[in-house]
Scaffold this motif. Structure first.
Motif, mmCIF file in Angstrom:
data_model
loop_
_atom_site.group_PDB
_atom_site.id
_atom_site.type_symbol
_atom_site.label_atom_id
_atom_site.label_comp_id
_atom_site.label_asym_id
_atom_site.label_seq_id
_atom_site.Cartn_x
_atom_site.Cartn_y
_atom_site.Cartn_z
ATOM 1 N N ARG A 361 0.942 -1.093 0.004
ATOM 2 C CA ARG A 361 -0.176 -0.067 -0.015
ATOM 3 C C ARG A 361 0.845 1.128 -0.124
ATOM 4 O O ARG A 361 1.936 1.280 0.723
ATOM 5 C CB ARG A 361 -0.662 0.078 1.330
ATOM 6 N N GLY A 362 0.408 2.388 -0.649
ATOM 7 C CA GLY A 362 0.938 3.507 -0.674
ATOM 8 C C GLY A 362 2.368 3.483 -1.368
ATOM 9 O O GLY A 362 2.421 2.838 -2.684
ATOM 10 N N ILE A 410 -0.298 9.972 2.543
ATOM 11 C CA ILE A 410 -0.260 8.996 1.853
ATOM 12 C C ILE A 410 0.769 7.945 2.383
ATOM 13 O O ILE A 410 2.036 8.462 2.889
ATOM 14 C CB ILE A 410 0.782 9.438 0.508
ATOM 15 N N PRO A 411 0.448 6.845 2.800
ATOM 16 C CA PRO A 411 1.431 5.952 3.653
ATOM 17 C C PRO A 411 2.735 5.542 2.989
ATOM 18 O O PRO A 411 2.592 5.279 1.551
ATOM 19 C CB PRO A 411 0.643 4.663 3.653
ATOM 20 N N SER A 412 3.713 5.751 3.423
ATOM 21 C CA SER A 412 4.861 5.504 2.656
ATOM 22 C C SER A 412 6.043 4.812 3.668
ATOM 23 O O SER A 412 6.084 5.076 4.882
ATOM 24 C CB SER A 412 5.572 6.918 2.260
ATOM 25 N N SER A 437 -3.455 2.272 -3.739
ATOM 26 C CA SER A 437 -3.989 3.077 -2.555
ATOM 27 C C SER A 437 -4.888 2.020 -1.765
ATOM 28 O O SER A 437 -4.945 2.359 -0.575
ATOM 29 C CB SER A 437 -4.718 4.308 -2.640
ATOM 30 N N TYR A 449 -5.051 9.817 -7.801
ATOM 31 C CA TYR A 449 -4.237 9.203 -6.783
ATOM 32 C C TYR A 449 -2.696 9.584 -7.364
ATOM 33 O O TYR A 449 -1.890 9.969 -6.491
ATOM 34 C CB TYR A 449 -4.165 7.721 -6.726
#
Ligand SMILES: [Zn+2]
Length: 472
Positions: A361-362, A410-412, A437, A449
């Motif tokens: 994800r992300g 935004i997850p990173s 996402s 996105y």
């Protein structure tokens, strides 16, 4: 760029293995014929093919780094459009038309699988017409210099070693073998009027310049093991005794050492000794052409996602007043080595490589891992660390990018990996891998996105600009 996924890792290992094979195949021992082209903004090498004992090159591939190029044929005819210039050729024919002028080829045009090949002999004249620039060709070495591109050098023998000073930063491959240190220049338009400089010196006995197969070489013959140190932002290379030998080596009596049988290279061209190049970001859309990257879904190939994303990021950067160039702006195959060469030739400040993944994800932010061993065959010592001088900036850049992703929710994750071409780029370089996402893999290609991610990256580059500039 699926390094972090078990399923994909195998694929990537295969890709890396193939790349290594390709790189090894193009090593000097294999002697595949190469042409190197040096322009004011870009330099690159291309393979040379032989037909009826004559050397040929693919014209579209030659022109691609310089602008928009397209070509197509019907029957025996082949037409190429480059920016606003047109060229027409006939399969097996010697007569062509370039930029409205009749042009005779020294050997017939070859059309192979819709790829138009022109005799290498004629290429300098063809490029001079199509690019409207000066072309100087070193035929025996297959090195083509466009628009006056040339890097000259002077040598300066001093106590404890030899300084080689270049008129522009250089990035040679350094290798050593007993009694010899070699600097091999593939991307730098290094030229010289002198071929050998013999020295009466306790450490160094001669410096020889040669060029062959799209490369130039400076070979330093030593009486002790030598090593090379870069200084002055890559404009000076100091050749000094290797540390283990430094104490036992006899002291260099610099004032008494005078060159004998000298052919002194001309002084550096002053116009190339300019200040810092402008702040430009290179966007490197991963994969392309024959290399489709990961198959993200049944219909979604990574190479298309990275290109769409790179274009979005380009306009995002431009809207922030930052110049951006692309390592590819079409569905074409560009070897990773060439991507690094393009970035270095353009002297970009920041290099952002873009990839996409179906898992996770992300966003994942990668920086180069420099200290990983790159084993090369034989006695050659690799100098594969163009990134080494950019440790602080790329770390800072990755941190700032990650912080911006946080602000944009935004997850990173941040990772280091020994990645090509990041390791070879002499600029602050990072890679961004976009994962979905949510549960829908298709989101990696969704405009909204991609736009959110592009906005975060652009803001991070704006924020880190002064820091990057300070270390260039
Ligand atoms: Zn990838």
């Amino acid at each position: 760029m699926p390094w972090s996924e078990r399923r994909r890792r195998t694929n990537h290992t295969v890709v890396v293995a193939i790349l290594l094979l390709v790189l090894l195949a193009s090593a000097p021992s294999a002697e595949e014929k190469q042409l190197s082209i040096y322009g004011p903004r870009v330099s690159y090498s291309l393979p040379v093919s032989e037909y009826n004992g004559q050397d040929y090159v693919a014209l579209l591939e030659v022109l691609e780094p310089f602008g928009n190029v397209s070509a197509g044929g019907d029957g025996n005819g082949w037409k190429l459009h480059f920016n606003n210039v047109e060229a027409e050729f006939q399969q097996g024919g010697n007569l062509s038309k370039i930029a409205g002028q009749k042009f005779g080829l020294p050997s017939p045009f070859v059309l192979e699988n819709n790829r138009g090949l022109v005799p290498l002999h004629a290429l300098p004249a063809i490029l001079a017409l199509m690019l409207a620039t000066k072309a100087e060709y070193h035929e025996a070495a297959r090195r083509l210099f466009l628009g006056g591109a040339a890097t000259r050098f002077t040598t300066d023998l001093r106590e404890g070693g030899l300084s080689v000073k270049f008129s522009a930063p250089v990035d040679p491959l350094i290798s050593t073998e007993p009694g010899k240190l070699k600097m091999t220049f593939t991307r730098d338009p290094v030229v010289s009027n002198a071929y050998i400089l013999r020295l009466e010196n306790p450490l160094i006995s001669s410096v020889a310049f040669s060029e062959n197969n799209g490369r130039a070489e400076l070979a330093v013959q030593g009486k002790v093991p030598l090593l090379a140190q870069f200084a002055a932002g890559g404009k000076t290379i100091d050749i000094v005794p290797a540390p283990s030998q430094a104490q036992s080596a006899p002291p260099a009596a610099a004032p008494e050492t005078t060159p004998v049988a000298v052919a002194v290279p001309p002084p550096p061209t002053l116009q190339s000794l300019t200040a810092k190049p402008p702040f430009v970001v290179m966007l490197d859309a991963g994969h392309g052409g024959d290399d489709r990257g990961a198959l993200l879904s049944e219909t979604l190939e990574e190479k298309g996602v990275t290109l769409a994303f790179a274009r979005r990021l380009r306009s995002e950067l431009q809207s922030h007043g930052i110049s951006a160039v692309m390592s590819r702006d079409a569905d074409v195959t560009v070897p990773v080595e060439q991507r690094a060469a393009m970035a270095d030739a353009a002297r970009v400040a920041v290099f952002v490589s873009l990839h996409a993944a179906s898992q996770g994800r992300g966003v994942r932010v990668y920086t180069a891992m420099i200290n990983s061993a790159t084993n090369m065959p034989g006695s050659f010592v690799p100098w594969d660390t163009a990134q080494a001088g950019h440790v602080l900036t790329r770390r800072a850049l990755a941190d700032i990018v990650k912080a911006e992703f946080g602000k944009h929710e935004i997850p990173s994750t941040e990772l280091s990996a020994p990645l090509k071409p990041l390791n070879n780029v002499a600029a602050a370089a990072i890679a961004i891998e976009v994962a979905p996402s949510g549960a829908d893999v298709g989101s990696v290609n969704a405009g909204v996105y991609q736009q959110r991610i592009a906005a975060a990256i652009a803001e991070a580059i704006v924020v880190s600009r002064s820091r990057v500039e300070a270390e260039r």
